[in-house]
Design an enzyme around this catalytic site. Structure first.
Site, PDB file in Angstrom:
ATOM      1  N   CYS A 163     115.827  49.433 -33.402  1.00 38.82           N
ATOM      2  CA  CYS A 163     116.210  50.367 -34.087  1.00 38.82           C
ATOM      3  C   CYS A 163     115.767  51.786 -33.837  1.00 38.82           C
ATOM      4  O   CYS A 163     116.335  52.893 -33.896  1.00 38.82           O
ATOM      5  CB  CYS A 163     115.913  50.162 -35.653  1.00 38.82           C
TER       6      CYS A 163
ATOM      7  N   GLU B  25     116.604  49.264 -44.436  1.00 35.78           N
ATOM      8  CA  GLU B  25     115.952  49.830 -43.118  1.00 35.78           C
ATOM      9  C   GLU B  25     117.178  49.503 -42.174  1.00 35.78           C
ATOM     10  O   GLU B  25     117.152  48.176 -41.637  1.00 35.78           O
ATOM     11  CB  GLU B  25     114.658  49.314 -42.876  1.00 35.78           C
TER      12      GLU B  25
ATOM     13  N   ASN C  47     115.727  41.020 -33.761  1.00 37.87           N
ATOM     14  CA  ASN C  47     115.132  41.900 -32.481  1.00 37.87           C
ATOM     15  C   ASN C  47     113.707  41.989 -32.536  1.00 37.87           C
ATOM     16  O   ASN C  47     113.008  42.039 -31.311  1.00 37.87           O
ATOM     17  CB  ASN C  47     115.922  43.241 -32.496  1.00 37.87           C
TER      18      ASN C  47
HETATM   19  P1  NAD Z   1     122.711  42.172 -38.842  1.00 40.00           P
HETATM   20  O1  NAD Z   1     122.817  43.128 -40.028  1.00 40.00           O
HETATM   21  O2  NAD Z   1     123.781  41.499 -38.307  1.00 40.00           O
HETATM   22  O3  NAD Z   1     121.611  41.066 -39.549  1.00 40.00           O
HETATM   23  C1  NAD Z   1     120.456  41.277 -40.132  1.00 40.00           C
HETATM   24  C2  NAD Z   1     120.217  39.930 -41.023  1.00 40.00           C
HETATM   25  O4  NAD Z   1     121.201  40.190 -42.128  1.00 40.00           O
HETATM   26  C3  NAD Z   1     120.363  38.725 -40.643  1.00 40.00           C
HETATM   27  O5  NAD Z   1     119.046  38.028 -41.105  1.00 40.00           O
HETATM   28  C4  NAD Z   1     121.584  38.240 -41.280  1.00 40.00           C
HETATM   29  O6  NAD Z   1     121.596  36.783 -41.101  1.00 40.00           O
HETATM   30  C5  NAD Z   1     121.691  38.715 -42.331  1.00 40.00           C
HETATM   31  N1  NAD Z   1     123.105  39.105 -42.910  1.00 40.00           N
HETATM   32  C6  NAD Z   1     124.268  39.019 -42.355  1.00 40.00           C
HETATM   33  N2  NAD Z   1     125.272  39.504 -42.827  1.00 40.00           N
HETATM   34  C7  NAD Z   1     124.781  39.294 -44.238  1.00 40.00           C
HETATM   35  C8  NAD Z   1     125.511  39.481 -45.325  1.00 40.00           C
HETATM   36  N3  NAD Z   1     126.686  39.467 -45.867  1.00 40.00           N
HETATM   37  N4  NAD Z   1     124.472  39.295 -46.671  1.00 40.00           N
HETATM   38  C9  NAD Z   1     123.397  39.467 -46.466  1.00 40.00           C
HETATM   39  N5  NAD Z   1     122.460  39.173 -45.334  1.00 40.00           N
HETATM   40  C10 NAD Z   1     123.362  39.244 -44.329  1.00 40.00           C
HETATM   41  O7  NAD Z   1     121.744  42.796 -37.821  1.00 40.00           O
HETATM   42  P2  NAD Z   1     121.124  42.327 -36.499  1.00 40.00           P
HETATM   43  O8  NAD Z   1     122.377  42.574 -35.375  1.00 40.00           O
HETATM   44  O9  NAD Z   1     120.424  41.180 -36.729  1.00 40.00           O
HETATM   45  O10 NAD Z   1     120.021  43.496 -36.171  1.00 40.00           O
HETATM   46  C11 NAD Z   1     120.264  44.593 -35.572  1.00 40.00           C
HETATM   47  C12 NAD Z   1     120.464  46.049 -36.540  1.00 40.00           C
HETATM   48  O11 NAD Z   1     119.166  46.015 -37.303  1.00 40.00           O
HETATM   49  C13 NAD Z   1     120.697  46.996 -35.636  1.00 40.00           C
HETATM   50  O12 NAD Z   1     121.467  47.897 -36.432  1.00 40.00           O
HETATM   51  C14 NAD Z   1     119.064  47.652 -35.794  1.00 40.00           C
HETATM   52  O13 NAD Z   1     119.022  49.190 -35.540  1.00 40.00           O
HETATM   53  C15 NAD Z   1     118.788  47.374 -37.016  1.00 40.00           C
HETATM   54  N6  NAD Z   1     117.355  47.578 -37.379  1.00 40.00           N
HETATM   55  C16 NAD Z   1     116.720  48.335 -37.979  1.00 40.00           C
HETATM   56  C17 NAD Z   1     115.364  48.550 -38.130  1.00 40.00           C
HETATM   57  C18 NAD Z   1     114.734  49.550 -39.101  1.00 40.00           C
HETATM   58  O14 NAD Z   1     113.616  49.326 -39.457  1.00 40.00           O
HETATM   59  N7  NAD Z   1     115.353  50.718 -39.621  1.00 40.00           N
HETATM   60  C19 NAD Z   1     114.508  47.680 -37.364  1.00 40.00           C
HETATM   61  C20 NAD Z   1     115.199  46.726 -36.786  1.00 40.00           C
HETATM   62  C21 NAD Z   1     116.560  46.555 -36.527  1.00 40.00           C
END
Ligand code: NAD
Length: 486
Positions: free
Chosen positions: A287, A253, A155
């Protein structure tokens, strides 16, 4: 000439130069049109293992460089980004569905991270401790962890990668970055090119786009000392479990379901503008998005009216070819999830005051009235352009309702009275709180992170970076050893 010209990155991963991935390739596509933008390497577990071993071998020499030498690489990366900012912005628009304003904002945040990180290696690395005996010198010093694995989402793919990559490198670690496959170029290839051009030594930074297999392998790899993960709470739990088995340091995070509280003494034009920005920027896929609007009942109708008018006036379309406020959501799964949350909330009694419809990946800015605490629009992180409005009687109930969530990333309050705003801020269980602002804020030098299901207490930001990406070593030394009673 752009950063991506003249580099052999097509269909490759960055792992001691551009090399074919054992995992094959993946395509980068434009959500607005479905067009293929590029083909990049797709890392599998074997690619991760090779990268982690190479990073571990390269890290000691990098850590042994002087602070000014490491700082120079970070500063050069920042200058290159300034010179090539349009290329970074264009990729965010086309690959991520960002409007140009959001893309420019993100690139400015990345620049801030690079400049702040460049200042880290020349700050003091420790402390001279009081000696417990004459002639004994006692110091505490910060050492790098070794190899840091960074897993980032789609995102805000550049800032959410660089806010970990840059300080980790600056403080003497090697890094393996695994960006999300959907933003493999904007959150991966471009960052690799930036640091390669800036002179990062071979093996110190690896960039491996891929999916769950590559991410999982990074969490389990014995050569990796720390995982810095930004993403969903569901995946964060898996990451925590997997990385915990090898006793890594874990920085999580995660998601948010953030409250924007509107008190009855707020300027409602300002507050509804803050509400619209907080919920609709980047189609609500942040987020920090304002996910719950909690409004005092005496001003609720006026607030809803203003917010719904703003929502209805926001143009939606392809941000690459039209002047729009909202672009597409990232994929069809995301659209279906937003639609489920809206439909189920309406079935449970919520009322659509604006939007509530979609066309392909374009979801109309939506305002829901009459949202109660049992509805999905209140309970779940929506990650779409939906403003659920919940009415409360007084400040006391506003605090209770705002805290009624497992998440705890950020909250904001709109009020005409700073004292009233502060009194509420003092009682909110979030890692970040803003009085008379909205929820979307990021400063490279402020501690950023959440509580509860939003994270495990990890923080980003200059001072926090020291705590996250180094470990203390206590060192004592004396001229001559002495004997003991045994
Ligand atoms: P996601 O958790 O689906 O994916 C995040 C990352 O994790 C990707 O690179 C993905 O390929 C990887 N991933 C997926 N499965 C995995 C596994 N089993 N083991 C290790 N890595 C794996 O999240 P998303 O849909 O890409 O992003 C949206 C989410 O991120 C929302 O919930 C949002 O709130 C959160 N977010 C948090 C912050 C923060 O700073 N707190 C910032 C931005 C987004």
């Amino acid at each position: 000439m752009t950063l991506l010209d003249g580099a052999d990155w097509d269909s490759k991963i960055f792992s001691s130069g551009w090399v074919p991935a054992r995992g094959g390739t993946l395509t980068s596509t434009e959500p607005a049109t479905g067009a293929t933008l590029a083909t990049v390497g797709s890392a599998n577990g074997a690619d991760v293992a090779a990268a982690a071993a190479s990073a571990r071998a390269a890290q000691p020499d990098w850590a042994a460089r002087t602070g000014p030498e490491r700082a120079a690489v970070l500063r050069k990366a920042a200058r290159l980004l300034e010179d090539n900012h349009e290329e970074f912005e264009n990729w965010l628009v086309r690959e991520g569905g960002s409007i140009p304003g959001k893309a420019a904002f993100e690139v400015q945040l990345v620049l801030g991270e690079l400049w702040e990180a460049a200042a880290l290696p020349t700050q003091p690395w420790g402390a001279l401790l009081p000696a417990s005996e004459p002639g004994r010198q006692s110091i505490a010093r910060r050492l790098p962890l070794g190899v840091v694995g960074v897993i980032s989402p789609w995102n805000f793919p550049q800032i959410l990668s660089v806010r970990a990559v840059a300080p980790a490198l600056a403080l003497g670690n090697a890094v393996v970055l695994k960006p999300d496959a959907q933003t493999a170029v904007s959150g991966g290839v471009l960052i690799a090119r930036l640091f390669a051009e800036a002179g990062i030594p071979d093996g110190v930074l690896h960039v491996l786009p891929g999916g769950a297999e590559a991410g999982g392998a990074l969490c389990e790899d014995p050569n990796v000392a720390m995982i810095s993960f930004t993403g969903s709470t569901a995946v964060g739990r898996k990451v925590g479990e997997a990385a915990g088995r090898t006793l890594k340091r874990i920085s999580l995070e995660l998601g948010g379901n953030n409250a924007l509280i509107i008190l009855d003494d707020a300027d409602l034009d300002v507050a509804s503008s803050a509400g619209a920005w907080g919920t609709f920027l980047h189609q609500g896929q942040v987020c920090m998005t304002a996910g719950r609007h909690i409004v005092l009942e005496s001003v609720a109708e006026q607030y809803l009216d203003r917010l719904a008018k703003r929502a209805a006036n926001l143009p939606v379309g392809d941000p690459n070819t039209e002047q729009v406020a909202l672009g597409p959501l990232i994929n069809a799964r995301q659209v279906a999830n937003v639609d489920r949350i809206v439909s189920d909330s309406v079935k449970a009694g919520a009322e659509v005051r604006a939007g509530g419809t979609f066309d392909r990946l374009y979801y109309a800015p939506t305002v829901l009235a009459g949202v109660t605490r049992d509805m999905p629009a209140f309970r779940e992180e929506i990650f779409g352009p939906v403003a659920p409005v919940t009415v409360v009687r007084d400040d006391e109930e506003a605090v209770r309702v705002a805290n009624d969530t497992e998440y705890g990333l950020v909250a904001a309050i709109q009020t005409g009275s700073l004292d009233r705003g502060r009194a509420i801020a003092d009682r909110l269980r979030t890692g970040i709180v803003h009085v008379n602002d909205q929820t979307l804020n990021n400063d490279a030098y402020a501690p950023f992170g959440g509580t509860g299901a939003s994270g495990n207490g990890a923080r980003f930001g200059t001072q926090s970076s020291w705590d996250e990406f180094t470990q203390w070593q206590w060192v004592t030394q004396r001229e001559q050893a002495h004997g003991f009673p045994f």
